[in-house]
Scaffold this motif. Sequence first.
Motif, PDB file in Angstrom:
ATOM      1  N   TYR A  42      49.098  29.420  71.838  1.00  0.00           N
ATOM      2  CA  TYR A  42      48.471  28.500  72.785  1.00  0.00           C
ATOM      3  C   TYR A  42      47.952  27.252  72.069  1.00  0.00           C
ATOM      4  O   TYR A  42      47.228  27.343  71.071  1.00  0.00           O
ATOM      5  CB  TYR A  42      47.326  29.216  73.492  1.00  0.00           C
ATOM      6  CG  TYR A  42      46.614  28.423  74.552  1.00  0.00           C
ATOM      7  CD1 TYR A  42      47.308  27.769  75.566  1.00  0.00           C
ATOM      8  CD2 TYR A  42      45.221  28.364  74.563  1.00  0.00           C
ATOM      9  CE1 TYR A  42      46.646  27.061  76.553  1.00  0.00           C
ATOM     10  CE2 TYR A  42      44.542  27.665  75.545  1.00  0.00           C
ATOM     11  CZ  TYR A  42      45.262  27.007  76.535  1.00  0.00           C
ATOM     12  OH  TYR A  42      44.594  26.306  77.517  1.00  0.00           O
ATOM     13  N   LYS A  43      48.330  26.098  72.572  1.00  0.00           N
ATOM     14  CA  LYS A  43      48.021  24.841  71.894  1.00  0.00           C
ATOM     15  C   LYS A  43      46.526  24.597  71.739  1.00  0.00           C
ATOM     16  O   LYS A  43      46.093  23.945  70.789  1.00  0.00           O
ATOM     17  CB  LYS A  43      48.654  23.672  72.672  1.00  0.00           C
ATOM     18  CG  LYS A  43      50.165  23.669  72.707  1.00  0.00           C
ATOM     19  CD  LYS A  43      50.782  23.472  71.333  1.00  0.00           C
ATOM     20  CE  LYS A  43      52.291  23.382  71.395  1.00  0.00           C
ATOM     21  NZ  LYS A  43      52.908  23.258  70.045  1.00  0.00           N
ATOM     22  N   ALA A  62      60.349  35.558  74.720  1.00  0.00           N
ATOM     23  CA  ALA A  62      60.655  35.917  76.109  1.00  0.00           C
ATOM     24  C   ALA A  62      59.523  35.487  77.039  1.00  0.00           C
ATOM     25  O   ALA A  62      59.775  34.980  78.148  1.00  0.00           O
ATOM     26  CB  ALA A  62      60.888  37.426  76.207  1.00  0.00           C
ATOM     27  N   PHE A  63      58.273  35.685  76.615  1.00  0.00           N
ATOM     28  CA  PHE A  63      57.137  35.226  77.426  1.00  0.00           C
ATOM     29  C   PHE A  63      57.206  33.718  77.637  1.00  0.00           C
ATOM     30  O   PHE A  63      56.951  33.219  78.735  1.00  0.00           O
ATOM     31  CB  PHE A  63      55.819  35.588  76.746  1.00  0.00           C
ATOM     32  CG  PHE A  63      55.449  37.050  76.804  1.00  0.00           C
ATOM     33  CD1 PHE A  63      56.129  37.935  77.621  1.00  0.00           C
ATOM     34  CD2 PHE A  63      54.400  37.539  76.042  1.00  0.00           C
ATOM     35  CE1 PHE A  63      55.783  39.274  77.680  1.00  0.00           C
ATOM     36  CE2 PHE A  63      54.041  38.875  76.094  1.00  0.00           C
ATOM     37  CZ  PHE A  63      54.733  39.748  76.912  1.00  0.00           C
ATOM     38  N   LYS A  64      57.559  33.017  76.570  1.00  0.00           N
ATOM     39  CA  LYS A  64      57.620  31.555  76.645  1.00  0.00           C
ATOM     40  C   LYS A  64      58.747  31.092  77.577  1.00  0.00           C
ATOM     41  O   LYS A  64      58.547  30.241  78.448  1.00  0.00           O
ATOM     42  CB  LYS A  64      57.837  30.975  75.242  1.00  0.00           C
ATOM     43  CG  LYS A  64      58.079  29.477  75.183  1.00  0.00           C
ATOM     44  CD  LYS A  64      56.846  28.690  75.572  1.00  0.00           C
ATOM     45  CE  LYS A  64      57.101  27.189  75.432  1.00  0.00           C
ATOM     46  NZ  LYS A  64      55.956  26.381  75.907  1.00  0.00           N
ATOM     47  N   GLU A  65      59.931  31.654  77.416  1.00  0.00           N
ATOM     48  CA  GLU A  65      61.106  31.152  78.120  1.00  0.00           C
ATOM     49  C   GLU A  65      61.215  31.693  79.549  1.00  0.00           C
ATOM     50  O   GLU A  65      61.653  30.978  80.454  1.00  0.00           O
ATOM     51  CB  GLU A  65      62.368  31.506  77.326  1.00  0.00           C
ATOM     52  CG  GLU A  65      62.437  30.787  75.975  1.00  0.00           C
ATOM     53  CD  GLU A  65      63.651  31.198  75.153  1.00  0.00           C
ATOM     54  OE1 GLU A  65      64.379  32.129  75.597  1.00  0.00           O
ATOM     55  OE2 GLU A  65      63.866  30.606  74.073  1.00  0.00           O
ATOM     56  N   THR A  91      48.891  24.110  63.019  1.00  0.00           N
ATOM     57  CA  THR A  91      49.163  23.217  64.144  1.00  0.00           C
ATOM     58  C   THR A  91      50.160  22.112  63.815  1.00  0.00           C
ATOM     59  O   THR A  91      50.549  21.345  64.706  1.00  0.00           O
ATOM     60  CB  THR A  91      47.868  22.572  64.648  1.00  0.00           C
ATOM     61  OG1 THR A  91      47.273  21.808  63.582  1.00  0.00           O
ATOM     62  CG2 THR A  91      46.880  23.626  65.118  1.00  0.00           C
ATOM     63  N   GLY A  92      50.561  22.010  62.558  1.00  0.00           N
ATOM     64  CA  GLY A  92      51.518  20.982  62.164  1.00  0.00           C
ATOM     65  C   GLY A  92      50.892  19.649  61.842  1.00  0.00           C
ATOM     66  O   GLY A  92      51.604  18.680  61.550  1.00  0.00           O
ATOM     67  N   TRP A 149      55.534  29.492  64.779  1.00  0.00           N
ATOM     68  CA  TRP A 149      55.240  29.969  66.130  1.00  0.00           C
ATOM     69  C   TRP A 149      54.506  28.917  66.954  1.00  0.00           C
ATOM     70  O   TRP A 149      54.775  28.746  68.136  1.00  0.00           O
ATOM     71  CB  TRP A 149      54.398  31.244  66.058  1.00  0.00           C
ATOM     72  CG  TRP A 149      55.161  32.468  65.652  1.00  0.00           C
ATOM     73  CD1 TRP A 149      56.485  32.527  65.268  1.00  0.00           C
ATOM     74  CD2 TRP A 149      54.668  33.803  65.585  1.00  0.00           C
ATOM     75  NE1 TRP A 149      56.839  33.808  64.961  1.00  0.00           N
ATOM     76  CE2 TRP A 149      55.752  34.623  65.152  1.00  0.00           C
ATOM     77  CE3 TRP A 149      53.442  34.388  65.826  1.00  0.00           C
ATOM     78  CZ2 TRP A 149      55.603  35.997  64.965  1.00  0.00           C
ATOM     79  CZ3 TRP A 149      53.291  35.755  65.659  1.00  0.00           C
ATOM     80  CH2 TRP A 149      54.369  36.549  65.233  1.00  0.00           C
ATOM     81  N   TYR A 150      53.583  28.231  66.305  1.00  0.00           N
ATOM     82  CA  TYR A 150      52.829  27.194  67.020  1.00  0.00           C
ATOM     83  C   TYR A 150      53.775  26.073  67.468  1.00  0.00           C
ATOM     84  O   TYR A 150      53.702  25.595  68.614  1.00  0.00           O
ATOM     85  CB  TYR A 150      51.728  26.640  66.120  1.00  0.00           C
ATOM     86  CG  TYR A 150      50.761  25.721  66.824  1.00  0.00           C
ATOM     87  CD1 TYR A 150      49.602  26.217  67.416  1.00  0.00           C
ATOM     88  CD2 TYR A 150      50.995  24.344  66.905  1.00  0.00           C
ATOM     89  CE1 TYR A 150      48.714  25.383  68.077  1.00  0.00           C
ATOM     90  CE2 TYR A 150      50.107  23.496  67.566  1.00  0.00           C
ATOM     91  CZ  TYR A 150      48.973  24.028  68.138  1.00  0.00           C
ATOM     92  OH  TYR A 150      48.083  23.199  68.793  1.00  0.00           O
ATOM     93  N   LYS A 151      54.658  25.663  66.587  1.00  0.00           N
ATOM     94  CA  LYS A 151      55.600  24.589  66.897  1.00  0.00           C
ATOM     95  C   LYS A 151      56.511  24.974  68.058  1.00  0.00           C
ATOM     96  O   LYS A 151      56.867  24.125  68.910  1.00  0.00           O
ATOM     97  CB  LYS A 151      56.449  24.261  65.664  1.00  0.00           C
ATOM     98  CG  LYS A 151      57.398  23.085  65.838  1.00  0.00           C
ATOM     99  CD  LYS A 151      58.138  22.790  64.536  1.00  0.00           C
ATOM    100  CE  LYS A 151      59.082  21.603  64.711  1.00  0.00           C
ATOM    101  NZ  LYS A 151      59.812  21.303  63.430  1.00  0.00           N
ATOM    102  N   LYS A 152      56.871  26.254  68.148  1.00  0.00           N
ATOM    103  CA  LYS A 152      57.748  26.725  69.218  1.00  0.00           C
ATOM    104  C   LYS A 152      56.999  26.964  70.528  1.00  0.00           C
ATOM    105  O   LYS A 152      57.628  27.286  71.538  1.00  0.00           O
ATOM    106  CB  LYS A 152      58.448  28.010  68.783  1.00  0.00           C
ATOM    107  CG  LYS A 152      59.474  27.811  67.671  1.00  0.00           C
ATOM    108  CD  LYS A 152      60.130  29.144  67.287  1.00  0.00           C
ATOM    109  CE  LYS A 152      61.216  28.947  66.240  1.00  0.00           C
ATOM    110  NZ  LYS A 152      61.834  30.239  65.840  1.00  0.00           N
TER     111      LYS A 152
END
Length: 508
Positions: free
Chosen positions: A268-269, A197-200, A473-474, A261-264
């Motif tokens: 924070y990057k 929700a914070f993200k979107e 971080t992928g 979560w990082y990928k989505k």
Amino acid sequence: MSRTWSRTSMSMVMMLVLVIAGIGCSAKSTTNAVETTQPSKVEKVYIYANAGNLEVASSFSKPEELELVRQEIIKKSGFEIVPIIPPKGGGDKLSLLLASNEPLDIFMGDVVMYRNHKAIQPVQKLLDKHGANILKLWPEAWSDSWKAFSDKEGNVWGIPSAPSLALKPVFLRTDWLKKLNLSMPTTIEEFEHVLQAFKEKDPMGNGQTIPLIAPVDALNLGLAGGFMDIGYGNWLDTDGKIKPAELHPGYRAFIEKMSEWYKKGYIYKETYTLSSAGARELVTKGRVGASLIHYSLITNSEHQLQQIVPEAKYEVAADLKGPQGFIQTLPDTPTLGWLISKNSKNPEAAIKLINWIYSDIENYNLLFYGIKDRHWKYVDEENHVMEQLNQDYAGEFLTASTVAYMKMTSFSDPAQKPEYDYLSTYSGDTSRVKKGTTADRSFLYDYKLISDSLPNQADITRMTYEEIVKFITGARPMSDYDKFIEELYAAGLDKWIEVYTEQYNNAK
């Protein structure tokens, strides 16, 4: 590799001492007269003033104020404290003092290190005879600290200054929860829904919302326990061997979730290149919705944030659990505390002094903050809410600083209130945290032998940290996790397991 050894805990405890020393003050002055009638017999106790408060003091005491505090201590206790001031910017003055015939009774240090170097003396008999208040002040819930200060024969070698404390909680912007009609999460699924929700919905606006800041060390101590049947850290496998957390199947599931979560975009990057100052700046600008960083970066920033966003409020997700229960893990029991020099000329007086300090919180306040109603005053005496009146006394006489008193004290300054609220309410609450497998034994390890046996230990630890960051971080796919474990074994993990298993078994 687990980074929650006693040495890490040492730095945490020193940080706590510095935090409680860095109190705000108002620029008021008083001219109260102080009666200085001395008792007939005065015993001198020499302290090395390394509690940490002087490291953050802007200046030392005014000479006349220092003398007034000295006389007040003598009048009330019958002891004259003679402080030896550490050099600014470090230096090895303490080692020189311990190796010389110069007078020194009390200092703060790592009990394991100084005991192994034969620089201190046991205090059990002195505590039994003169330390009733010392023993009474320390809560039963923190009894592991006394174990950490004891050898295998049960001899106590010092006085602990802090227990293991939970310092990396999940904080959430509850004003944002209210704005988005969300509840405080109690499960990982609900927490993930909040981050989504914070993200979107971007409550900060203009795409500036950061759902979560979460560096690896904070993730490990603050969240990993919710995915493991034990607290994060070295653990005892079914084969009877001690292994690092990275080999625990629950930890692998945890890293997989963090990678997701990082990928989505929930984490924070820039988290893994972010300094503490950088994290605090993001908080004070109002961009951070949730955090898994050191508690003080949130509590010490909230008041500044409220100057911009008055309704802003961070609260602890105290009841948040993962698939395997509570999420936070206590670090291993700290071994930093108050020690009596082997060459002390009067160890009995040293223990008597500490016992006097621990007999009444106002004795402690006198050493730390100065004279009541001259250097500080009560705003709410019943709840020990204080206001510092000036900085004329810097705390040179402070000895035997303790979290037990810190948790009883708060300050009226609204900038300080969030920190003291957290420390008094959550930091020592063992009902919401897990302990690591080795927490009650690691203080008995022979760290010199470990270092000698594992010369490449630092390389393994660094490699582990770097690869875990890559997985989150992928930069490295989770399908490589088995290969990563093989790389650890190739780097010497077999020997690591052998050495730590032996230390665990020997520490029974």
